[in-house]
Write an enzyme that holds these catalytic residues in place. Structure first.
Site, PDB file in Angstrom:
ATOM      1  CB  SER A 146      42.149  51.344  41.209  1.00  0.00           C
ATOM      2  OG  SER A 146      42.802  51.013  42.406  1.00  0.00           O
ATOM      3  CE1 TYR A 159      46.144  54.372  39.723  1.00  0.00           C
ATOM      4  CE2 TYR A 159      45.775  53.516  41.943  1.00  0.00           C
ATOM      5  CZ  TYR A 159      45.755  53.344  40.570  1.00  0.00           C
ATOM      6  OH  TYR A 159      45.336  52.140  40.044  1.00  0.00           O
TER       7      TYR A 159
HETATM    8  N1  LIG Z   1      48.038  46.378  38.162  1.00  0.00           N
HETATM    9  C1  LIG Z   1      47.303  46.532  39.270  1.00  0.00           C
HETATM   10  O1  LIG Z   1      47.571  45.939  40.337  1.00  0.00           O
HETATM   11  C2  LIG Z   1      46.099  47.422  39.248  1.00  0.00           C
HETATM   12  C3  LIG Z   1      45.314  47.526  40.428  1.00  0.00           C
HETATM   13  C4  LIG Z   1      44.169  48.333  40.386  1.00  0.00           C
HETATM   14  C5  LIG Z   1      43.837  49.012  39.226  1.00  0.00           C
HETATM   15  N2  LIG Z   1      44.646  48.902  38.116  1.00  0.00           N
HETATM   16  C6  LIG Z   1      44.263  49.665  36.928  1.00  0.00           C
HETATM   17  O2  LIG Z   1      44.383  48.824  35.794  1.00  0.00           O
HETATM   18  C7  LIG Z   1      44.797  49.582  34.662  1.00  0.00           C
HETATM   19  C8  LIG Z   1      46.013  48.918  34.021  1.00  0.00           C
HETATM   20  O3  LIG Z   1      47.053  48.902  34.946  1.00  0.00           O
HETATM   21  P1  LIG Z   1      48.493  48.334  34.605  1.00  0.00           P
HETATM   22  O4  LIG Z   1      49.072  47.838  35.869  1.00  0.00           O
HETATM   23  O5  LIG Z   1      48.450  47.403  33.445  1.00  0.00           O
HETATM   24  O6  LIG Z   1      49.339  49.607  34.209  1.00  0.00           O
HETATM   25  P2  LIG Z   1      49.231  50.805  33.141  1.00  0.00           P
HETATM   26  O7  LIG Z   1      50.571  51.360  33.089  1.00  0.00           O
HETATM   27  O8  LIG Z   1      48.135  51.703  33.510  1.00  0.00           O
HETATM   28  O9  LIG Z   1      48.818  50.106  31.779  1.00  0.00           O
HETATM   29  C9  LIG Z   1      49.720  49.615  30.910  1.00  0.00           C
HETATM   30  C10 LIG Z   1      49.308  49.951  29.497  1.00  0.00           C
HETATM   31  O10 LIG Z   1      48.974  51.337  29.358  1.00  0.00           O
HETATM   32  C11 LIG Z   1      49.915  51.981  28.463  1.00  0.00           C
HETATM   33  N3  LIG Z   1      50.114  53.350  28.951  1.00  0.00           N
HETATM   34  C12 LIG Z   1      50.476  53.757  30.185  1.00  0.00           C
HETATM   35  N4  LIG Z   1      50.592  55.100  30.223  1.00  0.00           N
HETATM   36  C13 LIG Z   1      50.269  55.551  28.995  1.00  0.00           C
HETATM   37  C14 LIG Z   1      50.213  56.843  28.397  1.00  0.00           C
HETATM   38  N5  LIG Z   1      50.537  57.950  29.074  1.00  0.00           N
HETATM   39  N6  LIG Z   1      49.841  56.940  27.102  1.00  0.00           N
HETATM   40  C15 LIG Z   1      49.541  55.826  26.377  1.00  0.00           C
HETATM   41  N7  LIG Z   1      49.580  54.587  26.889  1.00  0.00           N
HETATM   42  C16 LIG Z   1      49.952  54.448  28.180  1.00  0.00           C
HETATM   43  C17 LIG Z   1      51.138  51.064  28.543  1.00  0.00           C
HETATM   44  O11 LIG Z   1      51.995  51.147  27.421  1.00  0.00           O
HETATM   45  P3  LIG Z   1      53.221  52.213  27.355  1.00  0.00           P
HETATM   46  O12 LIG Z   1      53.895  52.153  28.686  1.00  0.00           O
HETATM   47  O13 LIG Z   1      54.059  51.752  26.212  1.00  0.00           O
HETATM   48  O14 LIG Z   1      52.589  53.526  27.088  1.00  0.00           O
HETATM   49  C18 LIG Z   1      50.465  49.696  28.576  1.00  0.00           C
HETATM   50  O15 LIG Z   1      49.943  49.351  27.305  1.00  0.00           O
HETATM   51  C19 LIG Z   1      45.048  51.003  35.167  1.00  0.00           C
HETATM   52  O16 LIG Z   1      43.936  51.808  34.896  1.00  0.00           O
HETATM   53  C20 LIG Z   1      45.203  50.838  36.677  1.00  0.00           C
HETATM   54  O17 LIG Z   1      44.801  51.986  37.388  1.00  0.00           O
HETATM   55  C21 LIG Z   1      45.748  48.140  38.097  1.00  0.00           C
END
Ligand SMILES: NC(=O)c1ccc[n+]([C@@H]2O[C@H](COP(=O)([O-])OP(=O)(O)OC[C@H]3O[C@@H](n4cnc5c(N)ncnc54)[C@H](OP(=O)(O)O)[C@@H]3O)[C@@H](O)[C@H]2O)c1
Length: 271
Positions: A146, A159
């Site tokens: 990120s 984070y």
């Molecule tokens: N969205 C943004 O604006 C943003 C910005 C910068 C970076 N990022 C990065 O992009 C990545 C994805 O972000 P995201 O917004 O989609 O949210 P996320 O919550 O990290 O990803 C969602 C996915 O991960 C699974 N997950 C979350 N915690 C888990 C755990 N403890 N064990 C197993 N599976 C888990 C969720 O399913 P379950 O909840 O069913 O487990 C879902 O499939 C992350 O690494 C984040 O740091 C996102």
């Protein structure tokens, strides 16, 4: 074109955090290029629905492994569940923060779970799944990080620190494995429209608004640039470039990051 991913890297891919948002978009992108996928997440119904959709739309095999990546032993369990597969691409996507608040306003166990999922488990995934890739001399690993990795900032302590860990881990492994036929990409994301981000922002009491990348665009861009590591900044005009803070001294960068986090916490649009 479709077979290039599997012929270059192998027949199976794993997406840790592959049931919604960016992870699901990665899984669809990989499957549309002919790769069978293993999807990992905690909520079984969401995971199974995503796998059904992938099978129906792309005609590949899709396995599910229900795991909490913040628990000890999760990666060993994943390695056992996939020991019969040649895993050519591993995407470690899970890693978002569900609540951006001051360090001491979150309980210690929640911080430690985040650190385990975003650091120890990522390292273990790289170790367990990277070793056979290096042995085979082909494979790819994407560690999703990120813009919070570029500098410290108020309400981002744990984070941002974990995301800096992921960035440095990816860059270091890229340097070690670049002559072994294994591509490593530290994928830096900005604000992206995912269910997880929407839940986090709604929990902070404001409607989701403002610019956010589309997860499908993010995944497509990353899959097109797996070999362009060590670092890929999604959506940037200079995606292989350095920190957007450029020549700012560390103090000013940290204050700028803190102002950005505070504005996002109040629901103000940030670019
Ligand atoms: N969205 C943004 O604006 C943003 C910005 C910068 C970076 N990022 C990065 O992009 C990545 C994805 O972000 P995201 O917004 O989609 O949210 P996320 O919550 O990290 O990803 C969602 C996915 O991960 C699974 N997950 C979350 N915690 C888990 C755990 N403890 N064990 C197993 N599976 C888990 C969720 O399913 P379950 O909840 O069913 O487990 C879902 O499939 C992350 O690494 C984040 O740091 C996102």
């Amino acid at each position: 074109m479709a077979e290039i991913l599997t012929s270059t890297y192998g027949p199976w891919g794993i997406v840790a955090g592959g049931s919604d948002g960016v992870g699901a978009a990665f899984a669809h992108g990989m499957a549309s290029r002919g790769m069978n996928v293993v999807l990992v997440a905690r909520r079984s119904p969401v995971l199974e629905a995503c796998a059904d959709d992938i099978r129906a739309r792309h005609g590949v095999e899709a396995r599910t492994v229900t795991l909490d990546l913040s628990s000890t032993g999760a990666l060993a369990a994943l390695a056992r569940a996939t020991s019969d597969l040649e895993v050519g691409l591993f995407v470690y996507n899970a890693g978002g923060d569900d609540r951006s608040v001051a360090f001491l306003d979150k309980d210690l166990d929640t911080h430690l779970e985040l650190v385990h999922r975003n650091c120890a488990a990522v390292l273990e995934a790289a170790y367990r799944f990277g070793a056979p890739m290096v042995e085979r001399k082909r494979g790819a690993m994407v560690l999703v990080t990120s813009g919070a990795a570029w500098a410290g900032g108020a309400t981002l302590a744990a984070y941002g620190a974990t995301k800096a860990f992921d960035l440095i881990l990816a860059e270091s492994l890229w340097a070690e494995w670049r002559d072994s036929g294994v591509d490593v990409l530290g994928l830096v994301l900005g604000r992206t429209d995912t269910p997880s981000l929407r839940r986090a922002e709604e929990a902070q009491g404001h409607a989701f608004a403002g610019a956010a990348a589309d997860p499908e665009d993010v995944a497509e861009e990353a899959l097109d640039h797996l070999a362009d590591g060590p670092t890929w900044i999604c959506g940037s005009d200079t995606p292989t470039g350095g920190s957007p803070f450029g020549g700012l001294n560390r103090r000013d960068a940290v204050l700028a990051m803190s102002r950005g986090a505070s504005a996002r916490g109040k629901g103000e649009e940030q670019h």
